[in-house]
Design a protein around this motif. Sequence first.
Motif, PDB file in Angstrom:
ATOM      1  N   MET A 155       0.841  -1.182   0.000  1.00  0.00           N
ATOM      2  CA  MET A 155       0.000   0.000   0.000  1.00  0.00           C
ATOM      3  C   MET A 155       0.885   1.244   0.000  1.00  0.00           C
ATOM      4  O   MET A 155       1.822   1.342   0.764  1.00  0.00           O
ATOM      5  N   ILE A 156       0.551   2.181  -0.843  1.00  0.00           N
ATOM      6  CA  ILE A 156       1.310   3.428  -0.879  1.00  0.00           C
ATOM      7  C   ILE A 156       0.587   4.451  -0.019  1.00  0.00           C
ATOM      8  O   ILE A 156       0.982   4.711   1.096  1.00  0.00           O
ATOM      9  N   VAL A 157      -0.467   5.039  -0.505  1.00  0.00           N
ATOM     10  CA  VAL A 157      -1.314   5.952   0.268  1.00  0.00           C
ATOM     11  C   VAL A 157      -2.565   6.224  -0.566  1.00  0.00           C
ATOM     12  O   VAL A 157      -2.478   6.401  -1.774  1.00  0.00           O
ATOM     13  N   SER A 158      -3.713   6.223   0.076  1.00  0.00           N
ATOM     14  CA  SER A 158      -4.963   6.528  -0.624  1.00  0.00           C
ATOM     15  C   SER A 158      -5.247   8.026  -0.504  1.00  0.00           C
ATOM     16  O   SER A 158      -4.664   8.727   0.341  1.00  0.00           O
ATOM     17  N   ALA A 159      -6.164   8.509  -1.316  1.00  0.00           N
ATOM     18  CA  ALA A 159      -6.550   9.921  -1.264  1.00  0.00           C
ATOM     19  C   ALA A 159      -7.115  10.265   0.113  1.00  0.00           C
ATOM     20  O   ALA A 159      -6.796  11.313   0.683  1.00  0.00           O
ATOM     21  N   ALA A 160      -7.946   9.382   0.660  1.00  0.00           N
ATOM     22  CA  ALA A 160      -8.536   9.631   1.981  1.00  0.00           C
ATOM     23  C   ALA A 160      -7.456   9.672   3.061  1.00  0.00           C
ATOM     24  O   ALA A 160      -7.504  10.515   3.968  1.00  0.00           O
ATOM     25  N   GLN A 161      -6.477   8.790   2.975  1.00  0.00           N
ATOM     26  CA  GLN A 161      -5.389   8.793   3.949  1.00  0.00           C
ATOM     27  C   GLN A 161      -4.552  10.059   3.834  1.00  0.00           C
ATOM     28  O   GLN A 161      -4.106  10.613   4.840  1.00  0.00           O
ATOM     29  N   CYS A 162      -4.338  10.514   2.628  1.00  0.00           N
ATOM     30  CA  CYS A 162      -3.574  11.739   2.411  1.00  0.00           C
ATOM     31  C   CYS A 162      -4.283  12.925   3.057  1.00  0.00           C
ATOM     32  O   CYS A 162      -3.668  13.698   3.804  1.00  0.00           O
ATOM     33  N   ARG A 163      -5.582  13.050   2.814  1.00  0.00           N
ATOM     34  CA  ARG A 163      -6.366  14.135   3.424  1.00  0.00           C
ATOM     35  C   ARG A 163      -6.339  14.030   4.947  1.00  0.00           C
ATOM     36  O   ARG A 163      -6.157  15.023   5.660  1.00  0.00           O
ATOM     37  N   ALA A 164      -6.536  12.812   5.454  1.00  0.00           N
ATOM     38  CA  ALA A 164      -6.573  12.608   6.903  1.00  0.00           C
ATOM     39  C   ALA A 164      -5.225  12.913   7.543  1.00  0.00           C
ATOM     40  O   ALA A 164      -5.157  13.544   8.605  1.00  0.00           O
ATOM     41  N   ALA A 165      -4.157  12.475   6.923  1.00  0.00           N
ATOM     42  CA  ALA A 165      -2.821  12.733   7.469  1.00  0.00           C
ATOM     43  C   ALA A 165      -2.543  14.231   7.505  1.00  0.00           C
ATOM     44  O   ALA A 165      -2.030  14.754   8.504  1.00  0.00           O
ATOM     45  N   ARG A 166      -2.908  14.932   6.442  1.00  0.00           N
ATOM     46  CA  ARG A 166      -2.721  16.386   6.437  1.00  0.00           C
ATOM     47  C   ARG A 166      -3.509  17.036   7.564  1.00  0.00           C
ATOM     48  O   ARG A 166      -3.020  17.932   8.255  1.00  0.00           O
ATOM     49  N   ALA A 167      -4.741  16.569   7.754  1.00  0.00           N
ATOM     50  CA  ALA A 167      -5.585  17.138   8.818  1.00  0.00           C
ATOM     51  C   ALA A 167      -4.974  16.883  10.193  1.00  0.00           C
ATOM     52  O   ALA A 167      -4.922  17.787  11.034  1.00  0.00           O
ATOM     53  N   LEU A 168      -4.506  15.661  10.429  1.00  0.00           N
ATOM     54  CA  LEU A 168      -3.896  15.345  11.722  1.00  0.00           C
ATOM     55  C   LEU A 168      -2.647  16.184  11.987  1.00  0.00           C
ATOM     56  O   LEU A 168      -2.378  16.569  13.127  1.00  0.00           O
ATOM     57  N   LEU A 169      -1.892  16.443  10.932  1.00  0.00           N
ATOM     58  CA  LEU A 169      -0.667  17.224  11.069  1.00  0.00           C
ATOM     59  C   LEU A 169      -0.915  18.724  11.035  1.00  0.00           C
ATOM     60  O   LEU A 169      -0.014  19.509  11.354  1.00  0.00           O
ATOM     61  N   GLY A 170      -2.123  19.124  10.639  1.00  0.00           N
ATOM     62  CA  GLY A 170      -2.423  20.540  10.498  1.00  0.00           C
ATOM     63  C   GLY A 170      -1.749  21.156   9.281  1.00  0.00           C
ATOM     64  O   GLY A 170      -1.428  22.346   9.280  1.00  0.00           O
ATOM     65  N   TRP A 171      -1.538  20.346   8.251  1.00  0.00           N
ATOM     66  CA  TRP A 171      -0.852  20.788   7.044  1.00  0.00           C
ATOM     67  C   TRP A 171      -1.844  21.185   5.960  1.00  0.00           C
ATOM     68  O   TRP A 171      -2.863  20.533   5.756  1.00  0.00           O
ATOM     69  N   SER A 172      -1.505  22.213   5.222  1.00  0.00           N
ATOM     70  CA  SER A 172      -2.241  22.595   4.024  1.00  0.00           C
ATOM     71  C   SER A 172      -1.685  21.797   2.837  1.00  0.00           C
ATOM     72  O   SER A 172      -0.622  21.154   2.942  1.00  0.00           O
ATOM     73  N   GLN A 173      -2.378  21.881   1.728  1.00  0.00           N
ATOM     74  CA  GLN A 173      -1.837  21.267   0.512  1.00  0.00           C
ATOM     75  C   GLN A 173      -0.537  21.944   0.110  1.00  0.00           C
ATOM     76  O   GLN A 173       0.383  21.281  -0.386  1.00  0.00           O
ATOM     77  N   ASP A 174      -0.439  23.241   0.350  1.00  0.00           N
ATOM     78  CA  ASP A 174       0.807  23.959   0.056  1.00  0.00           C
ATOM     79  C   ASP A 174       1.973  23.398   0.861  1.00  0.00           C
ATOM     80  O   ASP A 174       3.070  23.224   0.338  1.00  0.00           O
ATOM     81  N   ARG A 175       1.732  23.135   2.143  1.00  0.00           N
ATOM     82  CA  ARG A 175       2.797  22.600   3.016  1.00  0.00           C
ATOM     83  C   ARG A 175       3.226  21.221   2.553  1.00  0.00           C
ATOM     84  O   ARG A 175       4.418  20.905   2.520  1.00  0.00           O
ATOM     85  N   LEU A 176       2.263  20.374   2.183  1.00  0.00           N
ATOM     86  CA  LEU A 176       2.598  19.036   1.684  1.00  0.00           C
ATOM     87  C   LEU A 176       3.350  19.134   0.366  1.00  0.00           C
ATOM     88  O   LEU A 176       4.308  18.388   0.143  1.00  0.00           O
ATOM     89  N   ALA A 177       2.941  20.043  -0.495  1.00  0.00           N
ATOM     90  CA  ALA A 177       3.627  20.225  -1.774  1.00  0.00           C
ATOM     91  C   ALA A 177       5.093  20.610  -1.544  1.00  0.00           C
ATOM     92  O   ALA A 177       5.999  20.083  -2.195  1.00  0.00           O
ATOM     93  N   GLU A 178       5.311  21.509  -0.597  1.00  0.00           N
ATOM     94  CA  GLU A 178       6.671  21.936  -0.282  1.00  0.00           C
ATOM     95  C   GLU A 178       7.508  20.782   0.274  1.00  0.00           C
ATOM     96  O   GLU A 178       8.648  20.568  -0.139  1.00  0.00           O
ATOM     97  N   ALA A 179       6.937  20.033   1.198  1.00  0.00           N
ATOM     98  CA  ALA A 179       7.674  18.946   1.852  1.00  0.00           C
ATOM     99  C   ALA A 179       7.938  17.766   0.925  1.00  0.00           C
ATOM    100  O   ALA A 179       8.960  17.098   1.050  1.00  0.00           O
ATOM    101  N   SER A 180       7.013  17.500   0.014  1.00  0.00           N
ATOM    102  CA  SER A 180       7.118  16.318  -0.847  1.00  0.00           C
ATOM    103  C   SER A 180       7.708  16.615  -2.217  1.00  0.00           C
ATOM    104  O   SER A 180       8.035  15.687  -2.955  1.00  0.00           O
ATOM    105  N   LYS A 181       7.796  17.895  -2.571  1.00  0.00           N
ATOM    106  CA  LYS A 181       8.247  18.309  -3.909  1.00  0.00           C
ATOM    107  C   LYS A 181       7.269  17.834  -4.985  1.00  0.00           C
ATOM    108  O   LYS A 181       7.655  17.552  -6.115  1.00  0.00           O
TER     109      LYS A 181
END
Length: 80
Positions: free
Chosen positions: A1-27
Motif C-alpha cells: 500500500m502506498i497511500v490513498s486519497a482519503a489517507q492523504c487528506r486525513a494525514a494532512r488534517a492530523l498534522l495541520g498541514w495545508s496542501q501547500d505545506r505538503l507540496a513543499e515537503a514532498s516536492k
Amino acid sequence: MIVSAAQCRAARALLGWSQDRLAEASKVAKATIAAFEQGKRTPYDRTLVDLRNALEEAGAVFLSDGDLIEGGQGVRLRAL
C-alpha cells in the motif's frame, strides 16, 4: 500500500498541514495533490511514495487493511 486519497487528506488534517505545506515537503505540485485528493486522478506510484514519505517524516503512520481488528485503511500520529 502506498497511500490513498482519503489517507492523504486525513494525514494532512492530523498534522495541520495545508496542501501547500505538503507540496513543499514532498516536492509534488499542489495541483497534483488537489486532483488526487478530489479523486480526479491517480498520480504515478513514485509521486505517491513522495507524498507518503513526507507525511511519515512529519509523524503520520499509515495503517493498511487488517492492521486493526476492525476497520480498513487509516492513519494516525506517531507516538511521541
